[in-house]
Motif scaffolding. Structure first.
Motif, short mmCIF file in Angstrom:
data_model
loop_
_atom_site.label_atom_id
_atom_site.label_comp_id
_atom_site.label_asym_id
_atom_site.label_seq_id
_atom_site.Cartn_x
_atom_site.Cartn_y
_atom_site.Cartn_z
N ASN A 1 0.83 -1.21 0.00
CA ASN A 1 0.00 0.00 0.00
C ASN A 1 0.86 1.25 0.00
N THR A 2 1.96 1.20 0.77
CA THR A 2 2.88 2.34 0.78
C THR A 2 3.51 2.54 -0.59
N GLU A 3 3.97 1.41 -1.18
CA GLU A 3 4.57 1.48 -2.52
C GLU A 3 3.56 1.98 -3.54
N LEU A 4 2.30 1.50 -3.41
CA LEU A 4 1.26 1.93 -4.34
C LEU A 4 1.01 3.42 -4.20
N GLY A 5 0.96 3.90 -2.95
CA GLY A 5 0.77 5.33 -2.74
C GLY A 5 1.90 6.15 -3.34
N ASP A 6 3.15 5.67 -3.13
CA ASP A 6 4.30 6.38 -3.71
C ASP A 6 4.22 6.38 -5.23
N ARG A 7 3.83 5.23 -5.79
CA ARG A 7 3.76 5.14 -7.25
C ARG A 7 2.65 6.03 -7.81
N GLU A 8 1.52 6.07 -7.10
CA GLU A 8 0.42 6.92 -7.55
C GLU A 8 0.83 8.39 -7.51
N ARG A 9 1.57 8.77 -6.45
CA ARG A 9 2.04 10.16 -6.38
C ARG A 9 3.03 10.44 -7.51
N ARG B 1 14.16 19.96 -50.34
CA ARG B 1 15.25 20.93 -50.15
C ARG B 1 14.80 21.97 -49.13
N ARG B 2 15.23 21.75 -47.90
CA ARG B 2 14.71 22.58 -46.81
C ARG B 2 15.72 22.61 -45.68
N THR B 3 15.50 23.56 -44.75
CA THR B 3 16.22 23.59 -43.48
C THR B 3 15.17 23.55 -42.38
N GLU B 4 15.28 22.57 -41.50
CA GLU B 4 14.30 22.44 -40.41
C GLU B 4 14.89 22.95 -39.11
N ILE B 5 14.16 23.86 -38.48
CA ILE B 5 14.51 24.32 -37.14
C ILE B 5 13.57 23.58 -36.18
N ILE B 6 14.15 22.73 -35.36
CA ILE B 6 13.36 21.88 -34.46
C ILE B 6 13.52 22.41 -33.04
N ILE B 7 12.41 22.80 -32.42
CA ILE B 7 12.43 23.36 -31.08
C ILE B 7 11.90 22.29 -30.12
N ALA B 8 12.75 21.86 -29.20
CA ALA B 8 12.39 20.77 -28.29
C ALA B 8 12.55 21.23 -26.84
N PRO B 9 11.44 21.40 -26.11
CA PRO B 9 11.57 21.73 -24.68
C PRO B 9 12.36 20.65 -23.95
N LYS B 10 13.23 21.07 -23.04
CA LYS B 10 14.07 20.12 -22.32
C LYS B 10 13.23 19.26 -21.39
N LEU B 11 13.64 18.00 -21.26
CA LEU B 11 12.90 17.02 -20.46
C LEU B 11 13.70 16.58 -19.24
N ASP B 12 14.61 17.43 -18.75
CA ASP B 12 15.49 17.03 -17.64
C ASP B 12 14.70 16.62 -16.40
N LYS B 13 13.69 17.40 -16.02
CA LYS B 13 12.91 17.09 -14.82
C LYS B 13 12.14 15.78 -14.99
N LEU B 14 11.63 15.57 -16.20
CA LEU B 14 10.89 14.34 -16.46
C LEU B 14 11.82 13.13 -16.40
N TYR B 15 13.00 13.24 -16.96
CA TYR B 15 13.96 12.14 -16.92
C TYR B 15 14.37 11.83 -15.48
N GLN B 16 14.60 12.88 -14.69
CA GLN B 16 14.96 12.66 -13.29
C GLN B 16 13.86 11.96 -12.53
N MET B 17 12.62 12.31 -12.82
CA MET B 17 11.50 11.67 -12.17
C MET B 17 11.40 10.20 -12.58
N LEU B 18 11.67 9.89 -13.83
CA LEU B 18 11.58 8.51 -14.30
C LEU B 18 12.69 7.64 -13.71
N LYS B 19 13.81 8.25 -13.35
CA LYS B 19 14.93 7.47 -12.77
C LYS B 19 14.68 7.10 -11.32
N GLN B 20 13.75 7.76 -10.66
CA GLN B 20 13.51 7.51 -9.24
C GLN B 20 12.85 6.16 -9.03
#
Length: 273
Positions: free
Chosen positions: A93-101, A254-273
């Protein structure tokens, strides 16, 4: 003579009476003895049956004692198992609560990321709304904003020098990029499949790389976009948007693409926990 006979009969009567009385007492005594013997035998049988019942009760009692001991052991084992299961359930239940959060936090981050991408997309569209669809296109894909600028908007044919109209378009885009501190910007050069070989460019890959670095220099040196945010690369002819079998398809490639990607650092850190 008569007196003697009378006396004889009297004595005979007395004797007969004594005999009758003695016989009666004997019969009564014999009956008592037989009754006593019957009573003794009956009591013996009752005692035997009582002993048998007692032995049976002893065996039943022993069986009940054994069953009670087994039940006690089973109960203690069940109590230990129940305590273990209760502890495990509490932990789960504790693990489930942590996972849900964690999931709730991740979902919040994803929602914020999607809102961020939409905001960037709207700002880019607003900044570049003066250009036609054959000069550039804007789309959102996979959480990133893609701005595809045609080669005729940016360059002369076979050249890597950005023209005035292209500089204007890059300047408008730079106003958006300069307000986005936590985004990565990828500049990708693309060509069609028709081979090129000049004194300046060895092949299409060479042309695509140099065109991407030309765009990077204008964004960073002319419009002050942070160089740490920008990564140039050349794709050559290997990532077409359309077919190379038609002039229209080659023009789109024949083109040049400018790709704008918001950084995902916080999301990656959360996934590593």
């Amino acid at each position: 003579m008569k007196t003697r006979n009378l006396t004889f009969f009297v004595l005979l009567a007395v004797l007969c009476s004594s005999c009758v009385v003695g016989r009666r007492k004997y019969d009564e005594a014999e009956a008592g003895r037989l009754a006593a013997l019957y009573s003794r035998d009956s009591l013996g049988n009752l005692l035997m049956y009582a002993r048998q019942d007692c032995n049976s009760l002893v065996r039943q009692c022993q069986g009940l004692i054994g069953d009670t001991l087994n039940l006690g052991q089973a109960l203690r084992l069940a109590q230990r198992n129940n305590a273990t299961l209760t502890s495990q359930l509490s932990q789960k239940n504790t693990e489930l609560g942590d996972r849900e959060r964690t999931i709730a936090q991740l979902q919040q981050m994803v929602d914020e990321q999607n809102a961020r991408v939409k905001s960037i997309l709207d700002n880019v569209k607003q900044a570049l709304n003066g250009f036609s669809s054959d000069e550039l296109s804007i789309r959102e894909e996979g959480g990133k904003v893609y701005v595809a600028m045609s080669d005729k908007l940016l360059f002369e044919s076979g050249s890597a020098n950005v023209n005035d109209l292209g500089r204007q378009a890059l300047g408008k885009l730079a106003t958006v990029l300069n307000r986005q501190a936590d985004v990565d910007v990828y500049i990708e050069g693309h060509t069609d499949s028709i081979p090129i070989h000049t004194a300046v460019f060895k092949d299409n890959w060479d042309l695509s790389v140099i065109r991407s670095t030309s765009v990077v220099r204008i964004l960073t040196e002319t419009y002050n976009v942070n160089p740490l945010q920008i990564q140039p690369c050349g794709r050559g002819e290997y990532k077409p948007m359309d077919t190379n079998a038609t002039p229209e398809g080659r023009a789109r490639n024949r083109r040049t693409e400018i790709i704008i990607a918001p950084k995902l650092d916080k999301l990656y850190q959360m996934l590593k926990q």
